[in-house]
Design a protein around this motif. Structure first.
Motif, short mmCIF file in Angstrom:
data_model
loop_
_atom_site.label_atom_id
_atom_site.label_comp_id
_atom_site.label_asym_id
_atom_site.label_seq_id
_atom_site.Cartn_x
_atom_site.Cartn_y
_atom_site.Cartn_z
N LEU A 8 0.82 -1.23 0.26
CA LEU A 8 0.33 -0.02 -0.04
C LEU A 8 0.87 1.27 -0.22
O LEU A 8 0.62 2.22 -0.81
N LEU A 9 1.86 1.34 0.99
CA LEU A 9 2.83 2.31 0.73
C LEU A 9 3.68 2.62 -0.43
O LEU A 9 3.64 3.61 -1.02
N LEU A 10 3.87 1.58 -1.06
CA LEU A 10 4.66 1.75 -2.49
C LEU A 10 3.68 2.37 -3.18
O LEU A 10 3.95 3.21 -4.22
N ALA A 11 2.11 1.95 -3.30
CA ALA A 11 1.26 2.57 -4.17
C ALA A 11 1.05 3.77 -3.84
O ALA A 11 1.24 4.80 -4.90
N LEU A 12 1.27 4.13 -2.70
CA LEU A 12 0.96 5.75 -2.26
C LEU A 12 2.00 6.75 -2.70
O LEU A 12 1.95 7.72 -3.37
N VAL A 13 3.47 6.22 -2.16
CA VAL A 13 4.22 6.82 -2.49
C VAL A 13 4.98 6.89 -4.06
O VAL A 13 4.99 8.05 -4.52
N GLY A 14 4.44 5.62 -4.80
CA GLY A 14 4.96 5.70 -6.18
C GLY A 14 4.08 6.44 -6.88
O GLY A 14 4.67 7.31 -7.75
N LEU A 15 2.73 6.63 -6.81
CA LEU A 15 1.76 7.17 -7.48
C LEU A 15 2.01 8.80 -7.47
O LEU A 15 1.97 9.53 -8.18
#
Length: 242
Positions: free
Chosen positions: A45-52
């Motif tokens: 989830l953090l990868l998705a949030l930071v990545g986007l």
């Protein structure tokens, strides 16, 4: 930062680092998601949030500043003032501090990568705060771009979100990192990384963000009047003045 320093030297301006900022933090989140042994759902989830967030920000800045796209310009006035305000070149005043800042700001993501399951309600609240931040950033950037394309625009952008805050993109950036901290704080000891969003907000408001930009903007016709009626950071209803 070494790669960015090389690219900045070729481009002739250190503001290239603004493109690297989002990409570097997204890279940290990717490493944490792949190598961490903490709660898998939160890591991804953090990868998705930071990545986007990081990819959108870097793409936006790259389109706005790269000369080969016909939209570029010279050095950012903030960096011109920063480099001329004391001793030390870009290595001391830009590259090392930016690298340290990337490490420090991403501490919630790093710690979360090695912690167990957390409180789902706090994770949901963090994702909601992140969403508010991304909307402020993306909508504010789109409104500013539309204003610049308008041949009949006024001297100052005071439409949409810019009617309620002079820096909706900086406010959105702060919300993004408070949201990411909340996701990390859903499990102990993620809550201890609260200095990261605090420092991030401080820089966005006082150090390299809004305050520094204001020194340049205040010289523009109409901006002091706009500043007198509009909140600098937190969105608030405009002040009524005769």
């Amino acid at each position: 930062m070494l790669v960015t320093a090389y690219a900045a030297r070729r481009a002739g301006r250190v503001s290239v680092v603004d493109v690297t900022w989002g990409l570097a933090l997204a890279a940290v989140a990717l490493v944490c998601a792949l190598l961490g042994d903490g709660d898998a759902l939160r890591r991804w989830l953090l990868l998705a949030l930071v990545g986007l967030w990081g990819l959108r920000l870097s793409w936006h800045i790259w389109r706005r500043t790269v000369p080969s796209h016909g939209q570029g310009h010279g050095e950012d006035p903030r960096y011109t003032e920063l480099l001329g305000s004391g001793r030390g070149g870009p290595l001391v005043r830009v590259w090392i501090p930016q690298g340290a800042a990337i490490w420090f700001v991403s501490l919630p993501v790093q710690v979360s990568a090695v912690t167990g399951g957390g409180v789902g309600l706090v994770v949901a609240l963090g994702a909601l705060v992140w969403l508010v931040g991304v909307l402020f950033e993306s909508v504010g950037d789109a409104q500013l771009a539309a204003y610049k394309r308008d041949p009949n625009r006024g001297p100052v952008m005071d439409r949409g979100l810019w009617r309620f805050t002079r820096h909706p993109n900086y406010f959105g950036d702060a919300c993004v990192w408070w949201g990411i901290w909340l996701v990390a704080a859903s499990a102990w000891p993620g809550v201890l990384t609260v200095p990261s969003p605090v420092v991030m907000t401080y820089f966005l408001v006082f150090a390299t963000g809004a305050r520094l930009l204001e020194e340049t903007m205040m010289k523009r016709p109409g901006y002091p009047e706009y500043a007198a009626r509009t909140s600098m950071f937190v969105p608030l209803p405009p002040k009524r003045r005769p």
